[in-house]
Design a protein around this motif. Sequence first.
Motif, PDB file in Angstrom:
ATOM      1  N   LEU A  92      30.215 -19.148  44.738  1.00 39.96           N
ATOM      2  CA  LEU A  92      30.334 -20.352  43.900  1.00 39.96           C
ATOM      3  C   LEU A  92      29.148 -20.517  42.960  1.00 39.96           C
ATOM      4  N   GLN A  93      28.008 -19.967  43.353  1.00 39.93           N
ATOM      5  CA  GLN A  93      26.815 -20.033  42.502  1.00 39.93           C
ATOM      6  C   GLN A  93      26.785 -18.896  41.477  1.00 39.93           C
ATOM      7  N   GLY A  94      27.826 -18.065  41.475  1.00 34.61           N
ATOM      8  CA  GLY A  94      27.938 -17.013  40.471  1.00 34.61           C
ATOM      9  C   GLY A  94      27.383 -15.665  40.887  1.00 34.61           C
ATOM     10  N   ASP A  96      27.416 -11.987  42.488  1.00 38.62           N
ATOM     11  CA  ASP A  96      28.390 -10.932  42.739  1.00 38.62           C
ATOM     12  C   ASP A  96      28.288 -10.552  44.222  1.00 38.62           C
ATOM     13  N   ILE A  97      29.272 -10.938  45.003  1.00 37.42           N
ATOM     14  CA  ILE A  97      29.221 -10.756  46.452  1.00 37.42           C
ATOM     15  C   ILE A  97      29.267  -9.280  46.838  1.00 37.42           C
ATOM     16  N   VAL A  98      30.020  -8.478  46.108  1.00 35.40           N
ATOM     17  CA  VAL A  98      30.082  -7.044  46.406  1.00 35.40           C
ATOM     18  C   VAL A  98      28.691  -6.423  46.214  1.00 35.40           C
ATOM     19  N   ALA A  99      28.043  -6.769  45.133  1.00 32.75           N
ATOM     20  CA  ALA A  99      26.685  -6.258  44.882  1.00 32.75           C
ATOM     21  C   ALA A  99      25.712  -6.793  45.927  1.00 32.75           C
ATOM     22  N   LEU A 100      25.864  -8.064  46.297  1.00 30.07           N
ATOM     23  CA  LEU A 100      24.994  -8.656  47.314  1.00 30.07           C
ATOM     24  C   LEU A 100      25.165  -7.936  48.658  1.00 30.07           C
ATOM     25  N   ARG A 101      26.407  -7.671  49.046  1.00 35.32           N
ATOM     26  CA  ARG A 101      26.648  -6.952  50.308  1.00 35.32           C
ATOM     27  C   ARG A 101      25.974  -5.584  50.283  1.00 35.32           C
ATOM     28  N   LYS A 102      26.080  -4.898  49.159  1.00 36.02           N
ATOM     29  CA  LYS A 102      25.445  -3.582  49.030  1.00 36.02           C
ATOM     30  C   LYS A 102      23.936  -3.708  49.131  1.00 36.02           C
ATOM     31  N   ASP A 103      23.376  -4.694  48.441  1.00 30.60           N
ATOM     32  CA  ASP A 103      21.923  -4.891  48.491  1.00 30.60           C
ATOM     33  C   ASP A 103      21.451  -5.200  49.914  1.00 30.60           C
ATOM     34  N   ILE A 104      22.191  -6.059  50.595  1.00 28.36           N
ATOM     35  CA  ILE A 104      21.828  -6.416  51.977  1.00 28.36           C
ATOM     36  C   ILE A 104      21.934  -5.190  52.881  1.00 28.36           C
ATOM     37  N   ALA A 105      22.987  -4.413  52.733  1.00 30.94           N
ATOM     38  CA  ALA A 105      23.138  -3.199  53.538  1.00 30.94           C
ATOM     39  C   ALA A 105      22.000  -2.218  53.255  1.00 30.94           C
ATOM     40  N   ASP A 106      21.680  -2.022  51.984  1.00 29.61           N
ATOM     41  CA  ASP A 106      20.593  -1.109  51.618  1.00 29.61           C
ATOM     42  C   ASP A 106      19.258  -1.570  52.191  1.00 29.61           C
ATOM     43  N   LEU A 107      18.989  -2.874  52.096  1.00 32.21           N
ATOM     44  CA  LEU A 107      17.721  -3.406  52.601  1.00 32.21           C
ATOM     45  C   LEU A 107      17.659  -3.323  54.132  1.00 32.21           C
ATOM     46  N   LEU A 122      14.793  -9.011  49.105  1.00 32.18           N
ATOM     47  CA  LEU A 122      16.041  -9.667  48.708  1.00 32.18           C
ATOM     48  C   LEU A 122      15.763 -10.886  47.827  1.00 32.18           C
ATOM     49  N   LEU A 123      14.817 -11.709  48.237  1.00 32.90           N
ATOM     50  CA  LEU A 123      14.507 -12.922  47.459  1.00 32.90           C
ATOM     51  C   LEU A 123      13.850 -12.575  46.124  1.00 32.90           C
ATOM     52  N   THR A 124      13.142 -11.462  46.068  1.00 32.16           N
ATOM     53  CA  THR A 124      12.555 -11.008  44.804  1.00 32.16           C
ATOM     54  C   THR A 124      13.663 -10.595  43.837  1.00 32.16           C
ATOM     55  N   LYS A 125      14.666  -9.887  44.355  1.00 29.06           N
ATOM     56  CA  LYS A 125      15.770  -9.439  43.501  1.00 29.06           C
ATOM     57  C   LYS A 125      16.620 -10.610  43.030  1.00 29.06           C
ATOM     58  N   TYR A 126      16.926 -11.532  43.933  1.00 29.73           N
ATOM     59  CA  TYR A 126      17.781 -12.682  43.605  1.00 29.73           C
ATOM     60  C   TYR A 126      16.913 -13.925  43.427  1.00 29.73           C
ATOM     61  N   GLN A 127      16.059 -13.863  42.446  1.00 28.24           N
ATOM     62  CA  GLN A 127      15.126 -14.968  42.214  1.00 28.24           C
ATOM     63  C   GLN A 127      15.892 -16.254  41.960  1.00 28.24           C
ATOM     64  N   SER A 128      15.537 -17.272  42.744  1.00 24.96           N
ATOM     65  CA  SER A 128      16.185 -18.568  42.584  1.00 24.96           C
ATOM     66  C   SER A 128      15.238 -19.642  43.091  1.00 24.96           C
ATOM     67  N   ASN A 130      16.674 -22.552  43.727  1.00 23.75           N
ATOM     68  CA  ASN A 130      17.637 -23.357  44.476  1.00 23.75           C
ATOM     69  C   ASN A 130      17.453 -23.063  45.966  1.00 23.75           C
ATOM     70  N   GLN A 131      17.025 -24.091  46.719  1.00 25.50           N
ATOM     71  CA  GLN A 131      16.741 -23.913  48.136  1.00 25.50           C
ATOM     72  C   GLN A 131      17.983 -23.512  48.939  1.00 25.50           C
ATOM     73  N   LEU A 132      19.163 -23.973  48.520  1.00 20.62           N
ATOM     74  CA  LEU A 132      20.384 -23.586  49.224  1.00 20.62           C
ATOM     75  C   LEU A 132      20.725 -22.108  49.000  1.00 20.62           C
ATOM     76  N   VAL A 133      20.480 -21.626  47.799  1.00 18.59           N
ATOM     77  CA  VAL A 133      20.695 -20.196  47.535  1.00 18.59           C
ATOM     78  C   VAL A 133      19.746 -19.377  48.405  1.00 18.59           C
ATOM     79  N   ILE A 134      18.492 -19.781  48.463  1.00 17.69           N
ATOM     80  CA  ILE A 134      17.504 -19.081  49.287  1.00 17.69           C
ATOM     81  C   ILE A 134      17.922 -19.127  50.763  1.00 17.69           C
ATOM     82  N   TYR A 135      18.363 -20.296  51.222  1.00 18.11           N
ATOM     83  CA  TYR A 135      18.796 -20.454  52.612  1.00 18.11           C
ATOM     84  C   TYR A 135      19.956 -19.518  52.934  1.00 18.11           C
TER      85      TYR A 135
END
Length: 186
Positions: A92-94, A96-107, A122-128, A130-135
Amino acid sequence: WIENNNIFITTDETIAPTDAIDVPDTTTPQDLVIDNGTLRLKTDDEILQDKKQELLNQLPTRTQEYILKYYPNVKQNSDVIDKENAESYLALQGLDIVALRKDIADLTLKHYPDFNTALTDLLTKYQSSNQLVIYWLTQALKANFRSYFVYLVKQEYYTIKQAVENATNFNELPEISFKTPFPRGL
């Protein structure tokens, strides 16, 4: 001696029937077998097969105990829900979940068992800001790290199982112990 298809052992010769066989003092009923109505000591191979079966019977329980020691069922169930919620919110925050899953798996593969380093990356790559996004990024990574722990323990399970099945002597029988560490920082 054998009586009613049961094996009895005694050191009192006055109790034993005259046709009883002599066995070493350390013999237990499990060391004996009835073979065509005759009592005999088990062969080394029969004893090995019994030990292998004992280990194979213990292995699933010991594996589950090891996993649950670090990762209780309630937390496993919670992680499934957290992962779904994280992906829904982040989509909902925009993100890309497929890319996020890949990044999480790689990390996870790159940094396991060091959760904190993976989280920093992960937080460096997805700089935000927004505390909810970080959470939710954090929750998704936590869930993945913990499920990867289970995966690694299951790999150990299959390795131990294979070693037990392939053992041809007592020296080759493995000890049932797990070496996979639970992720640091969780």
